[in-house]
Design an enzyme around this catalytic site. Structure first.
Site, PDB file in Angstrom:
ATOM      1  N   ASN A   7       6.251   0.681  10.417  1.00 42.75           N
ATOM      2  CA  ASN A   7       6.569   0.787   8.968  1.00 42.75           C
ATOM      3  C   ASN A   7       7.496   1.992   9.012  1.00 42.75           C
ATOM      4  O   ASN A   7       7.332   3.021   8.964  1.00 42.75           O
ATOM      5  CB  ASN A   7       5.441   0.986   8.338  1.00 42.75           C
ATOM      6  N   ARG A  91       6.982  -3.987   8.850  1.00 42.70           N
ATOM      7  CA  ARG A  91       6.846  -4.191   7.445  1.00 42.70           C
ATOM      8  C   ARG A  91       8.558  -3.844   6.456  1.00 42.70           C
ATOM      9  O   ARG A  91       8.909  -3.022   6.869  1.00 42.70           O
ATOM     10  CB  ARG A  91       6.089  -3.077   6.877  1.00 42.70           C
ATOM     11  N   HIS A 180       2.920  -5.271  -2.421  1.00 46.86           N
ATOM     12  CA  HIS A 180       1.681  -4.992  -1.675  1.00 46.86           C
ATOM     13  C   HIS A 180       1.004  -6.440  -1.423  1.00 46.86           C
ATOM     14  O   HIS A 180      -0.090  -6.606  -1.364  1.00 46.86           O
ATOM     15  CB  HIS A 180       0.487  -4.575  -2.765  1.00 46.86           C
ATOM     16  N   ARG A 240       3.561   5.980 -12.049  1.00 46.74           N
ATOM     17  CA  ARG A 240       4.289   5.299 -12.594  1.00 46.74           C
ATOM     18  C   ARG A 240       3.707   4.686 -14.042  1.00 46.74           C
ATOM     19  O   ARG A 240       2.583   4.831 -14.200  1.00 46.74           O
ATOM     20  CB  ARG A 240       4.384   4.019 -11.715  1.00 46.74           C
ATOM     21  N   GLU A 383      -3.296  -3.636   6.066  1.00 48.74           N
ATOM     22  CA  GLU A 383      -2.106  -4.266   6.176  1.00 48.74           C
ATOM     23  C   GLU A 383      -1.451  -4.259   7.698  1.00 48.74           C
ATOM     24  O   GLU A 383      -0.959  -5.206   7.953  1.00 48.74           O
ATOM     25  CB  GLU A 383      -1.285  -3.615   5.095  1.00 48.74           C
TER      26      GLU A 383
END
Ligand code: ADP
Length: 397
Positions: A7, A91, A180, A240, A383
């Site tokens: 990643n 990723r 996601h 956010r 993940e």
């Protein structure tokens, strides 16, 4: 087969090595400050102490070379030679409308990842850099790209379109993509197994972390999700704002004299739980403050929970019912209080939870009561394992 999962960020990279015969992690690590003074690598072989190095790493090529040296080191390495790695799973944040599944990387795939730079300017260039570094350092080893957006590509047009001039979609590719995806896919697969692979399954997956998103999943396929063109849409998150009246943006820009870039930073980095609580973007800090009577902390968490619950209601309608609600990621896996508060809103749908079962942390569990009409699952996301599995599956084909 051993699979390396990477990643890559612009100045960092995380890695894990899996033995796919057992799904076990053999080693993991983190490189930080690539291209900046103070580059360092922390490598942790499973069950052993971590080793740390600080040495200049001017780019991702150098960093990945150093990771490889660690992996084959006789003392703290986990493989004898780099050839043992059957494939590398990367990723990649944005696959645009082009990828609805993971793919083996070739020149065409790299071109498309590049074409999506505008959609994910902070992430896709770094992801591609990682792929190209691996191609140089381990030529001949297959590279696989696993996209955060791919699992959501099954959404129908009525879910992914915005009611804006149609040319924005045609010319600028403005539409909902969702993020996601690798996490939603992993917990969906686990939830399907926990439901006994029931036909016509209807699942709502709630990835609640620093960044949060929900997905409505019918028969294993996403039909809607809360994040949009970018990860800003949807829930109230750590920093956010999530959904707001879009007219607020030009209004505040005019009044406060802000540029597009500045308002974008406000909405992504200075809003959400951080802005409302005035304390922190970390949910534990805000929960502590609320428990000590801080009313803005209470408001921030109330807004977060209310929004999650409202989207569960929306997706109940979109799916035409619901067999299971899944909680995952930092908050979803660990916070019994948030799960309980969200589930309380869902009592009108026939969801009943067992408070004692809900008190678990970080472990797969069904915490609904036996007579509940909807199952409630905690499923720790993974993940990296999902990326490793996709990589192996593609290479087996
Ligand atoms: P990221 O999106 O960065 O991967 P994570 O999924 O790791 O985020 O989630 C991080 C969030 O999870 C933080 O806000 C943290 O406070 C929250 N979290 C972790 N453990 C708990 C807990 N026990 N109770 C409440 N929140 C928690």
């Amino acid at each position: 087969m051993k699979i390396l999962v990477l990643n890559c960020g612009s100045s960092s990279l995380k890695y894990q090595v899996f033995d796919m015969d057992t799904n076990e992690v053999l080693a993991k690590g983190l490189v930080e400050r690539i291209g900046i003074e103070g580059s360092n690598l922390k490598h942790t072989p499973s069950g052993k102490d971590s080793v740390k190095f600080e040495q200049p790493m001017e780019n991702h090529d150098v960093a990945i070379k150093l990771v490889m040296d660690c992996l084959v080191n006789p003392e703290y390495g986990v493989i004898k030679s780099v050839d043992e790695i059957g494939g590398v799973g990367h990723r990649v944040v944005h696959g645009g409308k082009y990828f609805s599944d993971s793919v083996v990387v070739n020149e065409e795939v790299k071109k498309i990842i590049k074409a999506c730079f505008d959609l994910a300017p902070l992430h896709n260039p770094a992801n591609l850099m990682g792929i190209e570094a691996c191609e140089k350092i381990m030529p001949g080893t297959p590279q696989v790209a696993v996209f955060d957006t791919a699992f959501h590509q099954s959404m129908p047009d009525k879910a992914f379109m915005y009611a804006l001039p149609y040319e924005y979609y045609e010319k600028l590719e403005v539409r909902k993509y969702g993020f996601h995806g690798t996490s939603h896919k992993y917990v969906t697969q686990r939830a399907l197994a926990m439901l006994g692979n029931k036909e016509d399954s209807k699942i709502i997956t709630c990835h609640l972390g620093n960044g949060s998103s929900l997905a409505a999943v019918k028969n294993g396929k996403v039909i809607d999700t809360t994040m949009g063109l970018t990860p800003l849409e949807g829930l109230v998150m750590g920093t956010r704002c999530g959904d707001i009246d879009p007219a607020i943006i030009p209004y505040v820009m005019n009044k406060e004299n802000l540029t597009a870039q500045e308002i974008d930073t406000v909405m992504n980095k200075k809003s959400g739980i951080l802005a409302i609580s005035g304390i922190s973007s970390d949910f534990r800090d805000v929960e502590d403050a609320m428990n000590k009577g801080n009313d803005r902390a209470r408001l921030a968490l109330d807004m977060f929970r209310y929004k999650v619950a409202k989207y569960i209601g929306e997706y109940y309608i979109a799916l035409g019912g619901c067999d299971a609600i899944v909680f995952t990621a930092g908050i979803g896996e660990n916070s019994a209080a948030h799960r309980e508060a969200i589930c309380k809103y869902c009592e009108c749908l026939g969801l009943k939870i067992d408070a004692e079962k809900n008190s678990v942390r970080g472990k797969e569990i069904d915490f609904a009561t036996e007579d509940s009409k909807i199952r409630a699952f905690v499923i720790p996301t993974n993940e990296e394992l999902m990326i490793a599995k996709d990589t192996k599956d593609l290479l087996d084909k």
